[in-house]
Write a protein that holds these residues in place. Structure first.
Motif, short mmCIF file in Angstrom:
data_model
loop_
_atom_site.label_atom_id
_atom_site.label_comp_id
_atom_site.label_asym_id
_atom_site.label_seq_id
_atom_site.Cartn_x
_atom_site.Cartn_y
_atom_site.Cartn_z
N ASP A 1 0.82 -1.21 0.00
CA ASP A 1 0.00 0.00 0.00
C ASP A 1 0.86 1.27 0.00
O ASP A 1 0.50 2.28 -0.60
N TYR A 2 1.99 1.20 0.68
CA TYR A 2 2.90 2.35 0.76
C TYR A 2 3.50 2.65 -0.62
O TYR A 2 3.64 3.79 -1.02
N ARG B 1 -1.53 4.05 -1.31
CA ARG B 1 -2.80 3.80 -0.62
C ARG B 1 -2.59 4.09 0.86
O ARG B 1 -1.50 3.90 1.39
N SER B 2 -3.67 4.54 1.51
CA SER B 2 -3.50 4.97 2.88
C SER B 2 -3.19 3.77 3.77
O SER B 2 -3.68 2.67 3.57
N GLN C 1 1.97 3.68 9.77
CA GLN C 1 2.44 4.91 9.14
C GLN C 1 3.97 4.93 9.11
O GLN C 1 4.63 4.52 10.06
N HIS D 1 5.35 12.41 8.32
CA HIS D 1 4.68 11.18 7.90
C HIS D 1 4.83 11.05 6.38
O HIS D 1 4.57 12.00 5.67
N ASN E 1 3.30 9.37 3.25
CA ASN E 1 2.13 8.64 2.77
C ASN E 1 2.47 7.71 1.63
O ASN E 1 1.68 6.84 1.29
N SER E 2 3.62 7.92 1.00
CA SER E 2 3.97 7.07 -0.14
C SER E 2 5.48 7.00 -0.25
O SER E 2 6.20 7.92 0.13
N ASN F 1 -3.07 6.73 -9.00
CA ASN F 1 -2.79 7.44 -7.76
C ASN F 1 -1.63 8.41 -7.92
O ASN F 1 -1.62 9.48 -7.29
N ARG G 1 -1.82 12.19 -7.04
CA ARG G 1 -0.85 12.75 -6.08
C ARG G 1 -0.16 13.99 -6.65
O ARG G 1 -0.09 15.03 -6.02
N PRO H 1 -7.75 5.41 -3.89
CA PRO H 1 -7.20 4.88 -2.68
C PRO H 1 -8.20 4.04 -1.89
O PRO H 1 -7.80 3.20 -1.12
N SER H 2 -9.49 4.31 -2.09
CA SER H 2 -10.44 3.60 -1.25
C SER H 2 -10.72 2.20 -1.77
O SER H 2 -11.24 1.37 -1.04
#
Ligand SMILES: *[C@@H]1O[C@H](CO)[C@@H](O)[C@H](O)[C@H]1NC(C)=O
Ligand SMILES: *[C@@H]1O[C@H](CO)[C@@H](O)[C@H](O)[C@H]1NC(C)=O
Ligand SMILES: *[C@@H]1O[C@H](CO)[C@@H](O)[C@H](O)[C@H]1NC(C)=O
Ligand SMILES: *[C@@H]1O[C@H](CO)[C@@H](O)[C@H](O)[C@H]1NC(C)=O
Ligand SMILES: *[C@@H]1O[C@H](CO)[C@@H](O)[C@H](O)[C@H]1NC(C)=O
Ligand SMILES: *[C@@H]1O[C@H](CO)[C@@H](O)[C@H](O)[C@H]1NC(C)=O
Ligand SMILES: *[C@@H]1O[C@H](CO)[C@@H](O)[C@H](O)[C@H]1NC(C)=O
Ligand SMILES: *[C@@H]1O[C@H](CO)[C@@H](O)[C@H](O)[C@H]1NC(C)=O
Ligand SMILES: *[C@@H]1O[C@H](CO)[C@@H](O)[C@H](O)[C@H]1NC(C)=O
Ligand SMILES: *[C@@H]1O[C@H](CO)[C@@H](O)[C@H](O)[C@H]1NC(C)=O
Length: 496
Positions: A214-215, A219-220, A226, A235, A237-238, A290, A294, A463-464
């Motif tokens: 996911d990273y 994706r969250s 995290q 943080h 997110n990717s 994504n 982004r 992402p969902s």
């Protein structure tokens, strides 16, 4: 990545300008393709996907000619084979600029020269002449009075940053300190930018499970997973953001600032061999969609939030003739007929800085004859379902050519854009994120559509949407390993 870009390989980076100020997303075009379309067909394909930025790995004359008047911005490439000669001979550099740049401007909008491809990590013996080559090319541009239009830079691999995590402690490979210093000095003096090839796919697969999929796919992550830089508490997110930030911190370690990072290559292969299980069409579609989302939000990585991350996707077509693993041949986002390999809207960044559905509607004030032609085509050959705009049906009123065309255009677009259908209709159509539905007239793709009505919007890979089997790869133990890795780097750095 992409070591051994031979002379015959041209990578065209197709860019799409999100708007004049915002970030753009481009695409690389390599030409190790057995059924490569003609230069003019390539330009037509670029236009049909509203792509406005393009990078060549060389300076192909046919393409540069065909790109004239297209308003597509082009990066031309000095091949790895040419770097040595240009680095050793200012006259060769001047001849190169005259033949491959000056001859096409201003008709073809060449905005940069990319010198070699990952020279320092793939052909290190040429490293000592790399920066001299940049200077010679720049001098030739100055002599031709083109230095204000054309930047010079050189794409480098993430391999130049041996320990990119955590980003705050990243530095360039110290063996190249003096070259990197000279390179940054050149980029700073000439107001150019750092060209970075950043592949979360490679970071993920070489991490052997350390990093969550996911990273890598934007994706969250659940709070417990995290990725946090222990020094800055940023943080990430990717992995894409972390790679870009590692580059900014490496530049910073030399006390340079104000040199933007442009990602000249990134992507995800959509098919691979038995030992490449993550090269799937779902992962590739998720990554690229994504990525566009982004980049299009215009923010930079955590340490440089105001510098947009202009990016070129690797790559336009599959290069089936490239040697190497199966995945190596499967990075393309389009088939050579111009259809997308997976649902993808390259222009979506412009209409959707967020993840709203994009609708295709008729432009207000468009020519009525053209609207009628567009409407007839959409409901006929285009295959749109036009039942709702017939008399007595929910979208008949207002009985107005613009409204009827909007409904038909949008139905066509929602069904066909995944396969390459565009929102153009002879210039009478435009994309919007505003749901045109009204009363009981529900447009295809609207969240109020009855099931079975429309097909999924391009944002379906957002992402969902959890793809089967995609999210549970990271075991707690490997997450703990990741934390351990990050903290040990931090510790090592603080001890030295
Ligand atoms: C570009 O425009 C110029 C001037 O109008 C014209 O001479 C040239 O043929 C055009 N080139 C292409 C490829 O359309
Ligand atoms: C060429 O690209 C530059 C850089 O984005 C832009 O400012 C310029 O307007 C473009 N020129 C043409 C003729 O489109
Ligand atoms: C750094 O670069 C040198 C010279 O190219 C190379 O031999 C070495 O393996 C690199 N170090 C790392 C950690 O990648
Ligand atoms: C290389 O540059 C880095 C960052 O400026 C510095 O920490 C390191 O000591 C340098 N290494 C050498 C061998 O000069
Ligand atoms: C960067 O600047 C700092 C503070 O002035 C200095 O300590 C450091 O040696 C400099 N690093 C390099 C690589 O010049
Ligand atoms: C843009 O993307 C960054 C990185 O994923 C995120 O932190 C930020 O909240 C986003 N901004 C907006 C306005 O969506
Ligand atoms: C384009 O080519 C692909 C792959 O060969 C094929 O699956 C697709 O149906 C073609 N699309 C069109 C519109 O011809
Ligand atoms: C998405 O962007 C559009 C246009 O900027 C805006 O009108 C809409 O409110 C946004 N939607 C969300 C969910 O942020
Ligand atoms: C259709 O409606 C629009 C907006 O209400 C109006 O401007 C236009 O004149 C109408 N066109 C026709 C042919 O009625
Ligand atoms: C969609 O449905 C919701 C709830 O039924 C309603 O409030 C909303 O107005 C509808 N939106 C449109 C565009 O019809």
């Amino acid at each position: 990545m992409r070591e051994g870009c031979h002379g015959i390989v041209i990578l065209l980076l197709f860019g799409m300008c999100v708007n004049s100020l915002g970030a753009f997303v481009g695409v690389n075009l390599g030409t190790d393709v057995s059924n490569l379309p003609s230069a003019s067909d390539i330009v037509a394909i670029l236009k049909s996907h509203q792509i406005t930025h393009l990078r060549l790995y060389n300076a192909d004359a046919q393409l540069l000619k065909a790109l004239a008047n297209s308003s597509i911005e082009v990066i031309v490439g000095v091949t790895n084979e040419e770097v040595l000669r240009i680095g050793e001979s200012p006259a060769a550099a001047a001849a190169w600029v005259n033949k491959n740049v000056a001859a096409y401007l201003p008709g073809t909008n060449i905005t940069a020269i990319a010198v070699g491809s990952e020279v320092l990590s793939t052909i290190p013996q040429v490293g000592p002449v790399l920066v001299p080559a940049l200077y010679s090319l720049h001098k030739a541009l100055v002599a031709a009075n083109l230095n204000y239009l054309v930047k010079v830079s050189t794409p480098q691999s993430m391999d130049m940053i041996p320990r990119p995590f955590p980003p705050s402690t990243a530095t360039f490979n110290a063996s190249w300190n003096s070259t990197m210093y000279q390179l940054l000095q050149f980029l700073k003096n000439t107001k150019s930018y750092y060209m970075l090839n950043a592949y979360p796919y490679l970071g993920y697969t070489s991490g052997n499970g350390i990093f969550p999929l996911d990273y890598a796919l934007f994706r969250s992550l659940p709070a417990i997973k995290q990725i946090v830089d222990p020094n800055t508490l940023f943080h990430y997110n990717s992995m894409f953001d972390a790679m870009v930030d590692a580059t900014y911190y490496s530049i910073d370690a030399f006390n340079f600032s104000g040199i933007p990072v442009v990602v000249t290559e990134t992507g995800w292969p959509w098919s691979g061999g038995a030992n490449e299980p993550d090269a799937t069409i779902q992962n590739a579609g998720t990554y690229v969609n994504n990525l566009i989302r982004r980049v299009s939000n215009d923010s930079g990585p955590p340490s440089q939030p105001t510098i947009p991350i202009n990016t070129y996707i690797y790559e336009l077509f599959n290069e089936d003739k490239r040697p190497g693993s199966v995945s190596e041949k499967n990075w393309g986002i389009l088939f050579s007929n111009g259809s997308t390999v997976y649902p993808l809207d390259l222009a979506s960044g412009r209409a959707t800085a967020n993840s709203s559905t994009v609708y295709c509607v008729a432009k207000h004030g468009a020519d009525e004859d053209k609207l009628q032609d567009g409407l007839n085509w959409a409901c006929g050959q285009g295959g749109a379902n036009c039942a709702a705009i017939q008399q007595g049906r929910p979208c008949f009123l207002p009985n107005n050519i613009t409204d009827h065309a909007s409904y038909a255009y949008n139905d066509y677009y929602q069904k066909m854009h995944a396969g390459g259908g565009t929102c153009d209709f002879d210039g009478t159509a435009t994309l919007t994120t505003i749901d045109p539905s009204h009363g009981s007239c529900i447009y295809t793709g609207s969240s109020n559509s009855s099931s079975g009505g429309g097909v999924s919007p391009p944002t379906a890979l957002g992402p969902s949407s959890q793809l089967p089997g995609a999210s549970s790869k990271l075991q707690v133990s490997s997450y703990q390993l990741l934390i351990w890795v990050i903290f040990s780097w931090a510790l090592m750095v603080s001890l030295t």
